[in-house]
Scaffold this motif. Structure first.
Motif, mmCIF file in Angstrom:
data_model
loop_
_atom_site.group_PDB
_atom_site.id
_atom_site.type_symbol
_atom_site.label_atom_id
_atom_site.label_comp_id
_atom_site.label_asym_id
_atom_site.label_seq_id
_atom_site.Cartn_x
_atom_site.Cartn_y
_atom_site.Cartn_z
ATOM 1 N N THR A 98 0.827 -1.209 0.000
ATOM 2 C CA THR A 98 0.000 0.000 0.000
ATOM 3 C C THR A 98 0.860 1.256 0.000
ATOM 4 O OG1 THR A 98 -1.786 -1.183 1.119
ATOM 5 C CG2 THR A 98 -1.853 1.214 1.218
ATOM 6 N N GLU A 99 2.060 1.170 0.559
ATOM 7 C CA GLU A 99 2.985 2.310 0.540
ATOM 8 C C GLU A 99 3.281 2.755 -0.890
ATOM 9 O OE1 GLU A 99 4.693 4.235 2.942
ATOM 10 O OE2 GLU A 99 3.099 3.416 4.205
ATOM 11 N N ALA A 100 3.238 1.817 -1.838
ATOM 12 C CA ALA A 100 3.566 2.157 -3.225
ATOM 13 C C ALA A 100 2.632 3.203 -3.807
ATOM 14 C CB ALA A 100 3.536 0.899 -4.088
ATOM 15 N N SER A 158 1.706 5.955 -2.643
ATOM 16 C CA SER A 158 2.154 7.340 -2.406
ATOM 17 C C SER A 158 3.482 7.646 -3.082
ATOM 18 C CB SER A 158 2.269 7.598 -0.896
ATOM 19 O OG SER A 158 3.158 6.694 -0.288
ATOM 20 N N GLY A 159 3.984 6.687 -3.881
ATOM 21 C CA GLY A 159 5.236 6.920 -4.598
ATOM 22 C C GLY A 159 5.036 7.807 -5.813
ATOM 23 N N SER A 199 12.988 5.994 -1.680
ATOM 24 C CA SER A 199 12.062 5.968 -0.548
ATOM 25 C C SER A 199 11.344 4.626 -0.576
ATOM 26 C CB SER A 199 11.042 7.108 -0.639
ATOM 27 O OG SER A 199 10.195 6.927 -1.767
ATOM 28 N N SER A 242 8.156 4.097 -0.608
ATOM 29 C CA SER A 242 7.030 4.129 -1.546
ATOM 30 C C SER A 242 7.504 3.996 -2.991
ATOM 31 C CB SER A 242 6.217 5.416 -1.359
ATOM 32 O OG SER A 242 7.036 6.555 -1.527
ATOM 33 N N ASN A 243 8.588 4.681 -3.349
ATOM 34 C CA ASN A 243 9.125 4.560 -4.700
ATOM 35 C C ASN A 243 9.722 3.179 -4.938
ATOM 36 O OD1 ASN A 243 8.445 7.104 -5.674
ATOM 37 N ND2 ASN A 243 10.354 8.048 -4.989
ATOM 38 N N ARG A 258 6.844 0.767 -5.492
ATOM 39 C CA ARG A 258 6.209 1.001 -6.797
ATOM 40 C C ARG A 258 7.112 0.489 -7.910
ATOM 41 N NH1 ARG A 258 2.435 5.412 -9.410
ATOM 42 N NH2 ARG A 258 1.599 5.616 -7.309
ATOM 43 N N VAL A 275 -3.784 -1.662 -5.614
ATOM 44 C CA VAL A 275 -2.365 -1.350 -5.840
ATOM 45 C C VAL A 275 -1.920 -1.920 -7.193
ATOM 46 C CG1 VAL A 275 -0.012 -1.478 -4.939
ATOM 47 C CG2 VAL A 275 -1.938 -1.309 -3.354
#
Length: 544
Positions: free
Chosen positions: A366-368, A370-371, A408, A410-411, A414, A453
């Protein structure tokens, strides 16, 4: 295993399941994937009432990726036993019979036997990339793409290598075909799986007779009696009666002795075909994407491709219709390694004694979201194996970034998901250039369980709406169980009608449409990815 609460949260489903199991009216599907063997039981409307799991891994034997036959049967029995335990726990019933059974497995590969049924060499799986010379030679001869992993490429390469076992060869099949043979005594194969052994003909529903003859003319000394057909399993389309479970077969599935013989089996199929069924992608202009240890897209054609493309495999649906397949050897395995590493890092901080990997997947993937839309110019190569679509003979997982890339979490995540889809998109772009119509992609596999995602990124990567049917999370074991149900159905003439009218008419699904900004971001990522393919090739040459 953790039981799925959906199996017991409805009194109506509970009652129907208990009755079906008691009366022997449920359907059983078993699929042998690269890392797990899954059993799935369903009602006649497709409702899942139980699952069983057994994890396993391939290993190298004499330079070939393989599974031992004893491992196969131990794993199948363990998966079925786990399913039976779930019945006892959830319904207080252990069935003694099923109305229908289906077997599915990873496609392609090489399982060779003599006339007495003795295995001649260890199983060579689809992961092998040792057949390059044969695949090239056969593609030129047959004027259709023959990938490295196809059974016919393995056979021809064994001949080129002068392997001694060929003088005793009497039968060649795939993993699903082998298991079906042992359960029923019949040497048959669903046409979808058969199309990954040797090219098939959608007009006849059988192997392509002209290409069989061309092979026989060129290589008559390679096979008994000079006829390739003599060693191949018989082709059957979906819906055909493919035999009955024998007493010996029942003991292989259930050594406890409770399961009785007599169940009808549908034609055994490959994991690509069952993925199409599980996502209801069997009509022309529909397609599906499956992500597991490998990743592949299947697009049902409404017209033949005008030329041979070595990145595109021509196979068939379980009903026999032509399919363009983009198969990539490397799927989500590398991503799983990183998820496991991050879970270990979290554990090292002592916040918890145990980090559940399913929870870790959900949180970290899920962090991806916000990348950056181009993944911050991070490049992730997930190739643990060679990747023919990209022209790579060997695989070495890599993370590549420049000094001004934005590193990061998120990046990074992704980029990992983007990298899984990059070879797939490269192949799909060839279909787009050949004016192949694709109205929607249906996705399944564990990567899509984290809602919103991978589905969203795949839509951007392919520029195509992506839907994820709720039931598709059960995967190919569910798909082959549906094929078993279709083989016992008399209400629908075609597989497509059966799925539309009986299984998916009230199905829930989520849809993601491509967002222009994310399409542009993925195109930027893909451009960098393709420029860096030479880095991957150099890594394969330089790192043993």
């Amino acid at each position: 295993m953790t039981r799925d609460p959906r199996h017991t949260n409805s009194f109506g489903t509970y009652k129907s399941a208990r009755t079906a199991l008691s009366n022997g009216d449920a359907y059983l599907g078993i699929e042998l994937g690269s890392t797990r063997i899954k059993s799935c039981a369903i009602l006649e409307n497709g409702t899942t009432i139980g699952t069983g799991i057994h994890d396993w891994e391939s290993h190298l034997v004499d330079g070939h990726w393989s599974y031992d036959l004893d491992e196969i049967w131990t794993g199948v029995a363990a998966s079925y036993a786990d399913l039976a335990d779930s019945f006892a726990e959830n319904y207080d019933v252990v069935p003694t019979a099923f109305r229908g059974i289906g077997i599915s497995a990873m496609m392609h590969g090489y399982l060779a036997f003599d006339s007495a049924g003795r295995q001649l060499v260890p199983f060579r799986t689809w992961r092998d990339t040792t057949t390059g010379q044969a695949a090239e030679e056969l593609t030129d001869l047959l004027e259709t793409n023959i990938p490295l992993r196809w059974s016919i490429a393995h056979l021809r390469q064994a001949t080129i290598n002068g392997e001694d076992h060929l003088e005793h060869l009497a039968f060649l099949t795939t993993l699903s075909g082998y298991i079906h043979w042992q359960l029923t005594g019949r040497k048959v194969l669903g046409i979808g799986d058969a199309s990954g052994m040797f090219p098939t003909d959608s007009t006849t529903g059988d192997y392509d007779e002209q290409l069989i003859q061309r092979f026989n003319d060129a290589y008559s000394d390679d096979v008994p009696s000079g006829d390739l057909r003599a060693i191949l399993p018989t082709c059957l389309p979906a819906g055909e009666d493919a035999g009955r479970l024998t007493e010996a077969g029942a003991r292989l599935l259930d050594p406890s002795g409770r399961l009785q013989p007599g169940a009808r089996l549908c034609p055994p199929e490959g994991d690509a075909g069952t993925g199409m069924v599980a996502t209801n992608a069997v009509r022309p202009t529909t397609g599906n994407v499956s992500v597991g240890t490998s990743v592949f897209a299947m697009v049902v054609l409404d017209k033949k491709l005008p030329a041979v493309h070595r990145e595109i495999d021509l196979v068939a649906t379980p009903a026999g219709d032509d399919v363009a397949m983009v198969h990539c050897n490397n799927g989500s395995s590398e991503l799983s390694q990183w998820i496991g590493l991050f879970a270990q890092v979290a554990g090292a901080f002592g916040t918890r004694s145990h980090i559940d990997l399913n929870e870790a997947y959900s949180i970290i993937l899920t962090e991806a979201l916000s990348g950056s839309e181009d993944a911050g110019q991070l490049l992730s190569f997930n190739n643990t194996l060679g990747e023919p679509v990209m022209g790579l003979d060997k695989g070495r997982p890599l993370i590549v970034r420049t000094a001004d890339s934005h590193l990061s979490l998120s990046n990074f995540m992704r980029s990992q998901v983007y990298g899984i889809f990059a070879p797939l998109v490269t192949g799909l772009d060839i279909l787009r250039e050949n004016h192949v119509r694709l109205e929607v992609l249906r996705a399944h596999g564990g990567l899509f369980k984290t809602a919103g995602v991978a589905q969203r990124f795949l839509a951007a990567a392919t520029k195509t709406p992506v839907v994820v049917p709720e039931e598709a999370s059960e995967g190919g074991a569910w798909g082959i169980a549906l094929l078993a149900a279709f083989a016992g159905s008399r209400d629908c003439e075609t597989l497509a009608d059966f799925l539309d009218q009986r299984i998916f008419s009230c199905s829930e699904m989520t849809r993601s449409d491509p967002k222009p900004s994310e399409v542009a971001g993925y195109e930027k990522f893909l451009s960098l990815y393709k420029q860096a393919v030479d880095v991957q090739a150099a890594a394969g040459r330089s790192i043993p």
